[in-house]
Write an enzyme that holds these catalytic residues in place. Structure first.
Site, PDB file in Angstrom:
ATOM      1  N   GLY A 259       9.743  -0.921  12.676  1.00 25.78           N
ATOM      2  CA  GLY A 259       9.168   0.419  12.773  1.00 25.78           C
ATOM      3  C   GLY A 259      10.198   1.515  12.907  1.00 25.78           C
TER       4      GLY A 259
ATOM      5  CE  LYS B 184      -3.998  -2.024   2.365  1.00 25.08           C
ATOM      6  NZ  LYS B 184      -4.911  -1.902   3.531  1.00 25.08           N
TER       7      LYS B 184
ATOM      8  N   GLY C  43      10.474  -5.974   8.057  1.00 22.33           N
ATOM      9  CA  GLY C  43      10.218  -7.409   8.186  1.00 22.33           C
ATOM     10  C   GLY C  43      10.142  -8.158   6.877  1.00 22.33           C
TER      11      GLY C  43
END
Length: 396
Positions: A375, A195, A352
């Site tokens: 993150g 996305k 990841g």
């Protein structure tokens, strides 16, 4: 990147050292099933012990949200830490309010219980930060993966004790600096994933930093729509087409070349071994699903890697978990790895899915640096300050 102190600057002999690490590892039936994060911090912990310190290890596990959840205890991790450290590890049975009474002598290693069992940890509560600071004389942060969180054990305590970067943190910061802050140019970034909406800040920052930007994965479909191409039944965010156009304009203004697919591997269904064909992006069938960039696009990506001296990679080029839609990701990863081995490319990757893709291609160990931080790595790519890193900066 501002200067920060490392273990080279610390006098550890006879001192009580608080070391924040990331031990949020997968555990099944009380056994650690992947010790990668333990292996990364073991050199820092071993060095602290070898320099005569009393070592108190701080870490979190899962998300207990400030409550004691027995299933989220760090107890099972203590045995794995002891094994990889090659040193006796004592697990602290006491609750946090009793922690200051712990007897820890030089040469001892104590693993404290999950910091997130305390309600003040994630709030960066001043009282909990002071409690942690009372446990030691020196603070060492070796948990880059938690550096984007302003928690008591990652940020608050760093303002209360002399603070230093551990070896894993030091290596990560130096790799990131080499990749985007002081890189050898040209710099290319490969960004993939599903996305655009999850990587708007990332793309907006990268177009100002790199010379060429490769966009792959399903997110490329949104950009193809922005260029006027039909993408059949492919995953795309049609409500973000105008945003994609804006990013393309920003890249043009910044003189950043954007490399989008010119062909794609298309199937009628997404499953292993599904019949698939290569189509140009101007001829995608209405019932087709783009699941990988095509061979012509892969050739362009390899050529762009050849032109670069520095590569930053976040996200696969296709649905690499399912053959045959892993071909472009594997080819690009192996090509980047070969150039890195030849000393022609500095390659830094993270996230990841990216780590999994590089492992799938068998080249993760050949990249200059592979971040497991998730993150924190992504927020750094987005240009955001990381509280846990900022707290280590040396005041000018």
């Amino acid at each position: 990147m501002p200067a920060f102190r490392t273990l080279d600057d610390a006098d550890l002999d006879g001192r009580r050292v608080l070391c924040r690490v990331d031990l949020n590892v997968p555990v099944s039936d009380g056994v650690v099933t992947d010790a990668t994060r333990i292996e990364r911090v073991a050199p820092t912990l071993r060095e602290i012990l070898n320099k005569g310190a009393a070592l108190i290890v701080l870490a979190h596990f899962d998300r207990p949200k400030g409550k004691v959840v027995p299933a989220m205890s760090l107890r099972p991790v203590a045995a794995a830490l002891e094994q990889h450290l090659g040193h006796k590890v004592r697990f602290a049975e006491t609750d946090w309010q009793q922690a200051p009474k712990l007897d820890v002598k030089p040469g001892d290693c104590v693993l404290m219980e999950n910091t997130r069992f305390h309600p003040g940890e994630e709030k960066n509560d001043g009282g909990f930060s002071k409690l942690l600071a009372s446990l030691g004389d020196i603070y060492v942060n070796d948990a880059f993966s938690a550096a984007h969180r302003a928690h008591s054990s990652t940020e608050g305590v760093a303002h209360l004790l002399p603070s230093y970067a551990g070896r894993a943190m030091e290596a990560e910061l130096k790799a990131l600096q080499q990749a985007l802050e002081t890189p050898k140019r040209p710099v290319i970034a490969i960004v993939g994933g599903a996305k655009v909406s999850t990587k708007l800040d990332l793309l907006g920052n990268l177009v100002k930093k790199v010379d060429a930007l490769v966009i792959g994965g399903a997110m490329a479909n949104t950009f193809l729509l922005a260029q006027g191409h039909a993408v059949g039944k492919s995953l795309a965010e049609r409500d973000l087409v105008d945003t994609a156009r804006r990013i393309l304009h920003q890249a043009e203004d910044a003189k950043c070349a954007v490399i989008l697919p010119i062909d794609g591997i298309v199937a009628k269904e997404f499953k292993a071994g599904a019949a698939s064909h290569d189509y140009g992006v101007d001829a995608i069938p209405t019932d087709g699903i783009i699941l990988d960039v095509g061979p012509l696009s892969a050739d362009r990506i390899r050529a762009a890697i050849d032109d670069a001296h520095t590569l930053v990679w976040n996200g696969p080029l296709g649905a690499f978990e399912t053959a045959p839609f892993d071909a472009a990701t594997v080819a690009a990863a192996q090509h980047a790895a070969a150039r890195t081995r030849a000393g022609k490319l500095v390659s830094v990757a993270g996230g990841g899915d990216t780590v999994a893709a590089l492992n799938h291609a068998g080249v993760a160990h050949d990249f200059t640096y592979v971040s497991t931080a998730g993150g924190a790595f992504l927020e750094w790519l987005e240009g955001k300050p990381l509280p846990g890193v900022k707290a280590l900066e040396v005041a000018k």
